[in-house]
Design an enzyme around this catalytic site. Structure first.
Site, PDB file in Angstrom:
ATOM      1  N   ASP A  45       0.817  -1.206   0.000  1.00 42.91           N
ATOM      2  CA  ASP A  45       0.000   0.000   0.000  1.00 42.91           C
ATOM      3  C   ASP A  45       0.857   1.264   0.000  1.00 42.91           C
ATOM      4  O   ASP A  45       0.447   2.297  -0.540  1.00 42.91           O
ATOM      5  CB  ASP A  45      -0.928   0.004   1.220  1.00 42.91           C
ATOM      6  CG  ASP A  45      -2.109  -0.945   1.036  1.00 42.91           C
ATOM      7  OD1 ASP A  45      -2.409  -1.287  -0.119  1.00 42.91           O
ATOM      8  OD2 ASP A  45      -2.724  -1.339   2.044  1.00 42.91           O
ATOM      9  N   GLY A  46       2.046   1.197   0.597  1.00 38.44           N
ATOM     10  CA  GLY A  46       2.927   2.358   0.591  1.00 38.44           C
ATOM     11  C   GLY A  46       3.325   2.757  -0.816  1.00 38.44           C
ATOM     12  O   GLY A  46       3.437   3.950  -1.137  1.00 38.44           O
ATOM     13  N   ASN A  52      -4.671   8.823   1.913  1.00 34.97           N
ATOM     14  CA  ASN A  52      -5.098   8.135   3.135  1.00 34.97           C
ATOM     15  C   ASN A  52      -5.501   9.096   4.249  1.00 34.97           C
ATOM     16  O   ASN A  52      -6.663   9.148   4.629  1.00 34.97           O
ATOM     17  CB  ASN A  52      -3.984   7.215   3.650  1.00 34.97           C
ATOM     18  CG  ASN A  52      -4.192   5.773   3.285  1.00 34.97           C
ATOM     19  OD1 ASN A  52      -5.146   5.426   2.600  1.00 34.97           O
ATOM     20  ND2 ASN A  52      -3.290   4.910   3.733  1.00 34.97           N
ATOM     21  N   ASP A  53      -4.502   9.827   4.785  1.00 30.22           N
ATOM     22  CA  ASP A  53      -4.814  10.576   5.996  1.00 30.22           C
ATOM     23  C   ASP A  53      -3.813  11.672   6.303  1.00 30.22           C
ATOM     24  O   ASP A  53      -2.723  11.734   5.725  1.00 30.22           O
ATOM     25  CB  ASP A  53      -4.923   9.633   7.205  1.00 30.22           C
ATOM     26  CG  ASP A  53      -3.720   8.705   7.351  1.00 30.22           C
ATOM     27  OD1 ASP A  53      -2.591   9.147   7.071  1.00 30.22           O
ATOM     28  OD2 ASP A  53      -3.908   7.535   7.751  1.00 30.22           O
ATOM     29  N   ALA A  99      -6.779   2.109   7.301  1.00 29.02           N
ATOM     30  CA  ALA A  99      -5.358   2.224   7.633  1.00 29.02           C
ATOM     31  C   ALA A  99      -5.190   2.589   9.110  1.00 29.02           C
ATOM     32  O   ALA A  99      -5.715   1.901   9.980  1.00 29.02           O
ATOM     33  CB  ALA A  99      -4.695   3.242   6.712  1.00 29.02           C
ATOM     34  N   TYR A 100      -4.500   3.671   9.415  1.00 28.30           N
ATOM     35  CA  TYR A 100      -4.190   4.044  10.801  1.00 28.30           C
ATOM     36  C   TYR A 100      -5.459   4.269  11.618  1.00 28.30           C
ATOM     37  O   TYR A 100      -5.545   3.896  12.797  1.00 28.30           O
ATOM     38  CB  TYR A 100      -3.327   5.305  10.775  1.00 28.30           C
ATOM     39  CG  TYR A 100      -2.608   5.628  12.065  1.00 28.30           C
ATOM     40  CD1 TYR A 100      -2.615   4.770  13.165  1.00 28.30           C
ATOM     41  CD2 TYR A 100      -1.889   6.815  12.177  1.00 28.30           C
ATOM     42  CE1 TYR A 100      -1.935   5.083  14.329  1.00 28.30           C
ATOM     43  CE2 TYR A 100      -1.201   7.139  13.336  1.00 28.30           C
ATOM     44  CZ  TYR A 100      -1.236   6.277  14.410  1.00 28.30           C
ATOM     45  OH  TYR A 100      -0.568   6.593  15.556  1.00 28.30           O
ATOM     46  N   SER A 101      -6.461   4.876  11.006  1.00 29.62           N
ATOM     47  CA  SER A 101      -7.707   5.151  11.723  1.00 29.62           C
ATOM     48  C   SER A 101      -8.356   3.864  12.228  1.00 29.62           C
ATOM     49  O   SER A 101      -8.904   3.822  13.334  1.00 29.62           O
ATOM     50  CB  SER A 101      -8.683   5.911  10.818  1.00 29.62           C
ATOM     51  OG  SER A 101      -9.869   6.225  11.516  1.00 29.62           O
ATOM     52  N   SER A 112      -6.796   1.140  13.105  1.00 25.46           N
ATOM     53  CA  SER A 112      -6.006   0.687  14.247  1.00 25.46           C
ATOM     54  C   SER A 112      -6.342   1.479  15.506  1.00 25.46           C
ATOM     55  O   SER A 112      -6.196   0.976  16.622  1.00 25.46           O
ATOM     56  CB  SER A 112      -4.504   0.837  13.949  1.00 25.46           C
ATOM     57  OG  SER A 112      -4.135   0.059  12.833  1.00 25.46           O
ATOM     58  N   ARG A 139      -8.190  16.357  24.331  1.00 30.38           N
ATOM     59  CA  ARG A 139      -6.811  16.097  24.727  1.00 30.38           C
ATOM     60  C   ARG A 139      -6.502  14.647  24.388  1.00 30.38           C
ATOM     61  O   ARG A 139      -7.223  13.727  24.779  1.00 30.38           O
ATOM     62  CB  ARG A 139      -6.625  16.354  26.224  1.00 30.38           C
ATOM     63  CG  ARG A 139      -6.716  17.832  26.600  1.00 30.38           C
ATOM     64  CD  ARG A 139      -6.335  18.058  28.038  1.00 30.38           C
ATOM     65  NE  ARG A 139      -4.928  17.751  28.252  1.00 30.38           N
ATOM     66  CZ  ARG A 139      -4.383  17.573  29.455  1.00 30.38           C
ATOM     67  NH1 ARG A 139      -5.130  17.635  30.541  1.00 30.38           N
ATOM     68  NH2 ARG A 139      -3.089  17.313  29.565  1.00 30.38           N
TER      69      ARG A 139
END
Length: 287
Positions: free
Chosen positions: A71-72, A143-144, A185-187, A189, A171
């Site tokens: 994906d990268g 992606n993000d 992706a990161y979201s 996780s 916070r």
């Protein structure tokens, strides 16, 4: 048909499958382009009949991009493909390869490219502007966009605006603002939901928020999003676009995000649905 093969041939996994990709495409009379910096590697593995040039020349002359990697690799070349208005097919040699629609054991399916018998999946992209005083840094994202605190920083308070309206302050260790494509992706996780890439929206997910009541928020793309932070003691914050090099943000800096006019057209060579990929690649243990 002219195809720009985008592959990091310095990597062994990519180099091992590259000859088979080339042989398969040449069997269907495809004209193949590769970056000139890989000419010596192609010569060393006896690959001939390739047109070498700069990536810009290859991108302007080709009909489509084919990436070899994970994906990268798609993230890197997808933005260039969108800029030049060319569709992209990903051949996966990575671990997950969620955006890639062809695995390395299915290269015979490349024959459909010559017939044009494939589907396209349109992927929304972001225009990102990091405002640092009078300095504006502009990026595209598939992606993000991630804001996150430094390793020794106190928790900052992140602000999110939709248009001119302040929506929330939280916070947290960080904040992920993603496209539907980035939702896997990161979201994901960080506990965010999976969003069908056909939808047009922004997804905002906090990283380890210090609250009992935080949830991912979904925003319309009709209004731009803006984010920044309020420092607490020695808070320091960085921003990264699609996993790129971090840029330090000061408390007065802001990050503005809009839906881009560009979109990436991913080639779906198998006609496999998004939810089939979710089932096969996210709901099963990785090998």
């Amino acid at each position: 048909m002219k195809i720009f093969i985008c592959a990091n041939l310095n990597k062994e996994k990519t180099r091992s499958i590259f000859p088979e990709v080339v042989r398969t495409l040449k069997a269907y009379d495809m004209i193949l382009f590769v970056e000139g910096r890989f000419r010596n590697i192609c010569d060393s593995i006896s690959i001939t009949g390739i047109v070498f040039g700069t990536w810009q020349k290859n991108a302007s002359e080709c009909d489509m991009f084919i990436t070899i990697g994970g994906d990268g690799t798609i993230l890197r070349w997808g933005k260039k493909a969108a800029e030049y208005g060319k569709p992209l097919l990903g051949v996966n040699t990575g671990r997950l390869g969620f955006m890639a629609t062809l695995e390395k054991d299915g290269l015979s399916k490349l024959s459909v490219l010559s017939k044009g018998s494939y589907k396209l999946s349109s992927r929304m992209m972001l225009d990102v502007v990091i405002n640092k005083g009078e300095d504006k840094k502009k990026f595209s994202a598939l992606n993000d966009v991630v804001l996150y605190k430094g390793n020794t920083s106190k928790l900052p308070e992140y602000l999110v605006f939709s248009g001119d309206t302040e929506v929330t302050r939280v916070r947290a260790d960080g904040l992920i603002i993603s496209t539907p494509t980035g939702s896997t992706a990161y979201s994901l996780s960080a506990g965010g939901p999976i969003i069908d890439p056909k939808l047009l929206c922004f997804e905002v997910t906090a990283l380890s928020p210090h609250t009992l009541f935080n949830r991912t928020m979904i925003f319309s793309v009709d209004e731009p999003l803006k984010s920044g932070y309020v420092a607490y003691e020695n808070s320091n914050v960085y921003v990264s676009v699609d996993g790129g090099e971090p840029i330090e943000l000061l408390p007065d800096d802001t990050v503005q995000i809009r839906k881009s006019k560009l979109s990436l057209q991913l080639i779906d060579i198998d006609g496999v649905s998004f939810y089939s990929s979710v089932h096969n690649k996210l709901m099963k243990p990785l090998k």
